[in-house]
Write a protein that holds these residues in place. Structure first.
Motif, short mmCIF file in Angstrom:
data_model
loop_
_atom_site.label_atom_id
_atom_site.label_comp_id
_atom_site.label_asym_id
_atom_site.label_seq_id
_atom_site.Cartn_x
_atom_site.Cartn_y
_atom_site.Cartn_z
N LEU A 59 0.82 -1.22 0.00
CA LEU A 59 0.00 0.00 0.00
C LEU A 59 0.85 1.27 0.00
O LEU A 59 0.40 2.31 -0.52
CB LEU A 59 -0.92 0.01 1.22
CG LEU A 59 -2.10 -0.95 1.19
CD1 LEU A 59 -2.88 -0.89 2.49
CD2 LEU A 59 -3.03 -0.61 0.02
N MET A 92 -4.49 -1.46 -6.46
CA MET A 92 -4.64 -1.76 -5.04
C MET A 92 -5.53 -2.97 -4.82
O MET A 92 -5.23 -3.85 -4.00
CB MET A 92 -5.22 -0.54 -4.32
CG MET A 92 -5.31 -0.68 -2.80
SD MET A 92 -6.17 0.72 -2.05
CE MET A 92 -5.15 2.07 -2.63
N VAL A 96 -3.25 -5.94 -3.06
CA VAL A 96 -3.45 -6.17 -1.62
C VAL A 96 -3.89 -7.61 -1.34
O VAL A 96 -3.28 -8.29 -0.49
CB VAL A 96 -4.45 -5.15 -1.03
CG1 VAL A 96 -4.84 -5.53 0.39
CG2 VAL A 96 -3.85 -3.76 -1.04
#
Length: 354
Positions: A59, A92, A96
């Motif tokens: 992140l 993302m 993630v």
């Protein structure tokens, strides 16, 4: 803060450089704090789970890019900025979960490798300890046999009664050595996974009766009472010779660690789908810190557990309980030890024959 003008391909190179020089400080001023915050979080979370660290690590650059893009655009949302933000969001959403899955895989592998190294170190330590114990135990009877054989050969002992006594003692030491070699061979088969069982329906009544009959002379010499009780006589699926060895080892161990005029009690019963065999001795109890180690190879515990044996009582090599545990587990059973009454209880659970 205003958004820099869009650079067209037709503008001179100097104008493009001016725009870049205007954009880079803004991007640098916004991305560096975000990156520093990510590094700080990684430092604070260094002792947390690997999944958490990987998520922060993924992140941090995405958040830095988004901060830089927003800063350079002056928070003026247009089609280009919206597209870039959506791309960052998609990245993302993909990275993630990937980081989470990858972190869990790496964590499991790290744990497995650490446990494997611990098991290897424990096995190596156990092997070294076993070699030390066996070397000591082999030297004692071998030295006695050698001394008595030399005495007989040199004619130091000449009377028939003394010669017969020496011969009997040599025979006893030889049997002791033979038993130790048998134990080592059985233990090597168990640890190498080479133990092959021929399974059949085995009545535990016969196994226990034969074991008690074989150990009765030893118990009588030590003045230890052998008692057998049964709530039921279960039949298990197993191998008769190996189960007989389990019971013999447990009863022999109980007799060895029970003082004269003590009692060794063998109990049989059924609990659900398992046959239960319990052997109680009068050893006075095992220290709590040693209970988890009684089935380790060559472990004998402290002197506080048992009374010192007499000179005519051979001390075990510390293999009997380890062999019993390996044989029970080969039958898909379980063996445990805990303090009970005036001594210790060894409890074996074996699946019943269908």
């Amino acid at each position: 803060m205003t958004a820099p003008d869009v650079i067209s391909p037709a503008e001179p190179m100097s104008t493009m450089l001016q725009h870049l020089l205007h954009i880079l400080p803004v991007a640098f001023a916004l991305t560096v704090p975000v990156t520093a915050l990510g590094v700080l979080l990684l430092y604070l979370l260094r002792n947390r789970r690997l999944v958490t660290n990987l998520t922060v690590l993924v992140l941090t650059p995405i958040a830095a890019v988004m901060a830089g893009v927003l800063g350079v655009s002056g928070f003026m949302f247009n089609a280009t900025l919206t597209t870039m933000l959506l791309v960052c969001l998609m990245v993302m959403l993909v990275t993630v979960p990937t980081a989470v899955v990858l972190g869990r895989m790496i964590a499991r592998r790290s744990v497995w490798e650490r446990e494997a190294r611990d098991r290897e170190r424990a096995a190596e330590a156990s092997r070294r300890e076993l070699v030390a114990w066996i070397s000591h135990d082999l030297r004692t009877p071998l030295a006695g046999i050698r001394a008595m054989a030399e005495a007989l050969a040199d004619g130091v002992v000449s009377e028939p009664r003394e010669v017969a006594g020496y011969a009997n003692r040599i025979g006893g030491e030889t049997r002791r050595l033979s038993g130790m070699v048998d134990d080592l061979f059985e233990l090597s088969r168990i640890t190498a996974g080479a133990l092959e069982l021929t399974l059949s329906a085995v009545p535990l009544q016969d196994v226990v009766s034969d074991a008690l009959a074989g150990q009765s002379p030893v118990a009588e010499r030590k003045k230890v009472r052998l008692v057998a009780t049964a709530e039921a006589w279960p039949i298990v699926l197993g191998s008769d010779p190996e189960l007989a060895r389990v019971v013999r080892n447990l009863v022999s161990n109980a007799i060895r660690h029970t003082p004269p005029d003590g009692t060794v009690a063998v109990q049989l019963g059924v609990d659900g789908g398992n046959a239960v065999l319990a052997v109680d001795d009068g050893c006075g109890g095992i220290p709590e810190q040693e209970l988890s180690r009684v089935f380790e190879v060559a472990f004998r515990g402290t002197a506080a557990r048992t009374p010192a044996p007499r000179g005519d009582e051979p001390v075990g090599a510390g293999l009997g309980l380890a062999i019993a545990k390996g044989l029970v587990e080969a039958h898909r059973g379980r063996i445990t030890a805990h303090n009970h009454g005036p001594g210790c209880r060894f409890e074996v659970r074996l699946p019943l024959a269908v």
